[in-house]
Design a protein around this motif. Sequence first.
Motif, PDB file in Angstrom:
ATOM      1  N   GLU A 253       0.252 -58.499  20.499  1.00 19.59           N
ATOM      2  CA  GLU A 253       1.701 -58.449  21.306  1.00 19.59           C
ATOM      3  C   GLU A 253       2.260 -57.004  21.611  1.00 19.59           C
ATOM      4  OE1 GLU A 253       4.509 -61.006  18.182  1.00 19.59           O
ATOM      5  OE2 GLU A 253       3.757 -62.967  19.150  1.00 19.59           O
ATOM      6  N   SER A 254       1.769 -56.303  20.245  1.00 21.06           N
ATOM      7  CA  SER A 254       2.994 -54.628  20.723  1.00 21.06           C
ATOM      8  C   SER A 254       2.242 -54.170  22.011  1.00 21.06           C
ATOM      9  CB  SER A 254       2.871 -53.939  19.912  1.00 21.06           C
ATOM     10  OG  SER A 254       1.419 -53.853  19.076  1.00 21.06           O
ATOM     11  N   ASN A 255       1.027 -54.187  21.768  1.00 18.13           N
ATOM     12  CA  ASN A 255       0.389 -53.933  22.840  1.00 18.13           C
ATOM     13  C   ASN A 255       0.023 -54.862  24.234  1.00 18.13           C
ATOM     14  OD1 ASN A 255      -1.047 -51.094  21.767  1.00 18.13           O
ATOM     15  ND2 ASN A 255      -1.380 -52.287  20.693  1.00 18.13           N
ATOM     16  N   PHE A 256       0.917 -55.783  24.697  1.00 20.05           N
ATOM     17  CA  PHE A 256       0.652 -56.400  25.826  1.00 20.05           C
ATOM     18  C   PHE A 256       0.816 -55.931  27.070  1.00 20.05           C
ATOM     19  CE2 PHE A 256       2.206 -60.838  23.869  1.00 20.05           C
ATOM     20  CZ  PHE A 256       1.123 -61.294  23.732  1.00 20.05           C
ATOM     21  N   SER A 257       2.288 -54.902  26.813  1.00 22.98           N
ATOM     22  CA  SER A 257       2.398 -53.700  27.907  1.00 22.98           C
ATOM     23  C   SER A 257       0.666 -53.406  28.413  1.00 22.98           C
ATOM     24  CB  SER A 257       3.167 -52.581  27.694  1.00 22.98           C
ATOM     25  OG  SER A 257       2.885 -52.650  26.731  1.00 22.98           O
ATOM     26  N   ARG A 258      -0.015 -53.060  27.702  1.00 28.95           N
ATOM     27  CA  ARG A 258      -1.379 -52.279  27.685  1.00 28.95           C
ATOM     28  C   ARG A 258      -3.032 -53.637  28.298  1.00 28.95           C
ATOM     29  NH1 ARG A 258      -2.499 -47.782  23.168  1.00 28.95           N
ATOM     30  NH2 ARG A 258      -4.103 -47.350  24.895  1.00 28.95           N
ATOM     31  N   ALA A 259      -2.416 -54.586  28.002  1.00 30.04           N
ATOM     32  CA  ALA A 259      -3.435 -56.023  28.374  1.00 30.04           C
ATOM     33  C   ALA A 259      -3.437 -55.477  29.980  1.00 30.04           C
ATOM     34  CB  ALA A 259      -3.119 -56.999  27.704  1.00 30.04           C
ATOM     35  N   PRO A 260      -5.100 -55.560  30.442  1.00 31.48           N
ATOM     36  CA  PRO A 260      -4.854 -56.037  31.797  1.00 31.48           C
ATOM     37  C   PRO A 260      -5.025 -57.251  32.276  1.00 31.48           C
ATOM     38  CG  PRO A 260      -6.406 -54.644  31.391  1.00 31.48           C
ATOM     39  CD  PRO A 260      -5.655 -55.114  29.726  1.00 31.48           C
ATOM     40  N   LEU A 261      -4.905 -58.235  31.032  1.00 32.39           N
ATOM     41  CA  LEU A 261      -4.579 -60.064  31.663  1.00 32.39           C
ATOM     42  C   LEU A 261      -2.573 -59.706  31.732  1.00 32.39           C
ATOM     43  CD1 LEU A 261      -5.294 -62.717  31.747  1.00 32.39           C
ATOM     44  CD2 LEU A 261      -4.488 -62.627  29.584  1.00 32.39           C
ATOM     45  N   PHE A 262      -2.157 -58.798  31.411  1.00 31.23           N
ATOM     46  CA  PHE A 262      -0.903 -58.953  31.918  1.00 31.23           C
ATOM     47  C   PHE A 262       0.062 -58.568  32.806  1.00 31.23           C
ATOM     48  CE2 PHE A 262      -0.942 -60.787  27.460  1.00 31.23           C
ATOM     49  CZ  PHE A 262      -1.419 -61.845  27.854  1.00 31.23           C
ATOM     50  N   THR A 263      -0.426 -56.968  32.802  1.00 24.28           N
ATOM     51  CA  THR A 263       0.002 -55.772  34.079  1.00 24.28           C
ATOM     52  C   THR A 263      -0.386 -56.122  35.424  1.00 24.28           C
ATOM     53  OG1 THR A 263      -1.949 -54.523  33.768  1.00 24.28           O
ATOM     54  CG2 THR A 263      -0.147 -54.437  31.765  1.00 24.28           C
ATOM     55  N   GLY A 264      -0.882 -57.027  35.534  1.00 20.63           N
ATOM     56  CA  GLY A 264      -1.657 -57.532  36.579  1.00 20.63           C
ATOM     57  C   GLY A 264      -2.590 -56.480  37.557  1.00 20.63           C
ATOM     58  N   GLN A 265      -3.312 -55.961  36.635  1.00 15.77           N
ATOM     59  CA  GLN A 265      -3.973 -55.831  36.639  1.00 15.77           C
ATOM     60  C   GLN A 265      -5.878 -56.292  37.123  1.00 15.77           C
ATOM     61  OE1 GLN A 265      -5.248 -51.978  34.692  1.00 15.77           O
ATOM     62  NE2 GLN A 265      -8.077 -53.078  34.290  1.00 15.77           N
ATOM     63  N   ILE A 266      -5.604 -57.353  36.829  1.00 16.62           N
ATOM     64  CA  ILE A 266      -6.914 -58.353  36.813  1.00 16.62           C
ATOM     65  C   ILE A 266      -6.357 -59.611  37.293  1.00 16.62           C
ATOM     66  CG2 ILE A 266      -7.969 -60.665  35.803  1.00 16.62           C
ATOM     67  CD1 ILE A 266      -8.315 -58.665  33.433  1.00 16.62           C
ATOM     68  N   GLU A 267      -6.829 -60.070  38.696  1.00 15.76           N
ATOM     69  CA  GLU A 267      -6.208 -60.615  39.951  1.00 15.76           C
ATOM     70  C   GLU A 267      -6.816 -61.993  39.271  1.00 15.76           C
ATOM     71  OE1 GLU A 267      -6.923 -59.457  43.231  1.00 15.76           O
ATOM     72  OE2 GLU A 267      -6.425 -57.310  42.829  1.00 15.76           O
ATOM     73  N   GLY A 268      -8.037 -62.779  38.873  1.00 19.00           N
ATOM     74  CA  GLY A 268      -8.886 -63.848  38.926  1.00 19.00           C
ATOM     75  C   GLY A 268      -8.344 -64.058  38.143  1.00 19.00           C
ATOM     76  N   VAL A 269      -8.916 -66.025  38.415  1.00 22.08           N
ATOM     77  CA  VAL A 269      -8.379 -66.549  37.128  1.00 22.08           C
ATOM     78  C   VAL A 269      -9.266 -67.028  35.757  1.00 22.08           C
ATOM     79  CG1 VAL A 269      -7.371 -68.972  36.662  1.00 22.08           C
ATOM     80  CG2 VAL A 269      -7.094 -68.208  39.235  1.00 22.08           C
ATOM     81  N   GLY A 270      -8.712 -66.986  34.709  1.00 24.36           N
ATOM     82  CA  GLY A 270      -9.799 -67.084  33.641  1.00 24.36           C
ATOM     83  C   GLY A 270     -10.214 -68.319  32.925  1.00 24.36           C
TER      84      GLY A 270
END
Length: 623
Positions: A253-270
């Motif tokens: 949780e403390s690293n959500f800001s570094r997760a590509p899934l949440f930063t917009g870095q990943i565009e594709g649907v998982g």
Amino acid sequence: MKYDIIVIGGGHAGIEAALASARMGMKTLLVTILAEQIGAVSCNPAIGGLAKGHLVKEIDALGGEMGICTDKTGIQFRILNASKGPAVRGSRAQIDMDRYKMFMRTVVLNTPNLEVVQEMVEEILTKEGKVTGILTNLNNVYHAKKVIVTTGTFLRGLIHIGEIRQEAGRVGEFSSKKLSESLKSFGLNTGRLKTGTCARIDAKSIDFSKMEIQPGDENPIPFSFRTDRKSFSPKQLPCYITYTNERTHEIIESNFSRAPLFTGQIEGVGPRYCPSIEDKIYRFKDKERHHIFVEPQTLEATEYYINGMSTSLPPDVQREMIRSVRGLENAEIVRYGYAIEYDFVDPTELKHTLETKKVEGLYCAGQINGTTGYEEAAAQGLMAGINAVLAIKEEEPLILRRDEAYIGVLIDDLVIKGTKEPYRMFTSRAEFRLLLREDNADLRLMRYGYKLGLIDDDTYSRMLKKREEIEKGLAYLENNFLTPTKETLTFLESIDEQKITDKTSLKNIASRSSFNIEKLERLAPSIIDFSEEAKEQILIEAKYHQYIQKQKSQINRMKELMSVNIPVDLDIESISGLSNEVKEKLIKYKPPTLFAASEISGITPAAIEILHIYIKMKEKEGD
């Protein structure tokens, strides 16, 4: 250089497509970026599972290779949901991922009519809307009548580990860029999906004593109907279970800001049903812990796969979160987890044969069609290979119905409904799952494999003998009765069964939930010499007779709808009574039958009835 069929990609779909093509007599070329990666297991080292095991059994019944390879390289075999009904049980095997790859590559390289080249395909060549061949990165042109694309995650593949991005189809392997553009040039609708994998841990750094041990089945059952069940005795290794905890969740949780899934870095649907660990923690905040399955990757067990911790978090976060888990406090990561984005082709662009609607002779199979999983890919590859050969021979295609096979459900779902996220097979997707069990896949489908030349005479003869024994056993149970005599009551008591008060068929007695094969043999001594597989089928058919008959009635009604073809030249726009939404979907998806139309989301029973009436009217006008 001329071939009958070219297969692009040496993954699970490509292998089955190429083998089917070559074994059916076609001169076949398999083009792959790295020959040593043919059959590579990119993610978890396992084959099968719930519903996925059904697919492997069906692939095997049709003459595919996945089940045989799994039996040869498996290091743990388990039946999931063993305590539940047979329709929802699923075979699963841990495999030696290195030996699996070696086995498949050896089979491919030793198959007559099949050649392999290590090149990257950059363009699909066509003429007047028909496939003519391919162009590779080495400027080699290979001509063919049919081309099957099985590129997996390689089309514009992009790997994410934290902020780090790498163009690759798999770690250390080139991404395929130009081929994606070639497919788009044909007007094929494409999209972007995402999947991921977990870290691999050095076995020396794991404390297994702190984990729950998970052994294989004591009497393992092979995947392939061609494997001798009596002599099947693989060396089995245990898996282990541990759990995430409050500390693990805090780190993530403390690293959500570094997760590509949440930063917009990943565009594709998982994949919805196989989310990354960061997605799990985000979506299920109320859960105190999540299962982690620690699985050996090879027979030597030098590396373990941390199943349940798929992630694209940065390396330092991966180390910290893994070491917060019980038993992994000193874990040394050999390979970091990552997410990968890739292009896929909208599967509604395909016919049920998996041939594209816009380019004649071009087929797509596997993850390129929006699926996830080795088993889903292999099933599509097999069907694409078979249908490409049948098209060349100008024979009727093999299109499995939803009531015939999970493969039929899989392909029908894809080409009729499409998918916006990675598609995974579940037993709940099959309307007639009581009929589509793992254990009867050979009885359902082997006749097709034999007719195609993919199943040998001996295997087919054994299936026919099994069927004959089942029919004899069921006939005996149906035609023989017990009456409540003193002798009968004593017999029932001796096998620990409740008494009867009226004349009762043996089939009704055998249908009791308390009945097993040992009791069945005493009830019907004539079956004692039957094969174990036949006895199992007799017991299942007896137990679920009423439900099976009900599903067969539903199938007969479905077949009435399936038999009504929708004319290709039918003017959908002119049909009054249909909403604009229904018309748009019918025009877009072009369903071949009323049943196929009924499977499209948003097509109501009332719309099907209107369509049915309109087709009948047009037929009368034609007469």
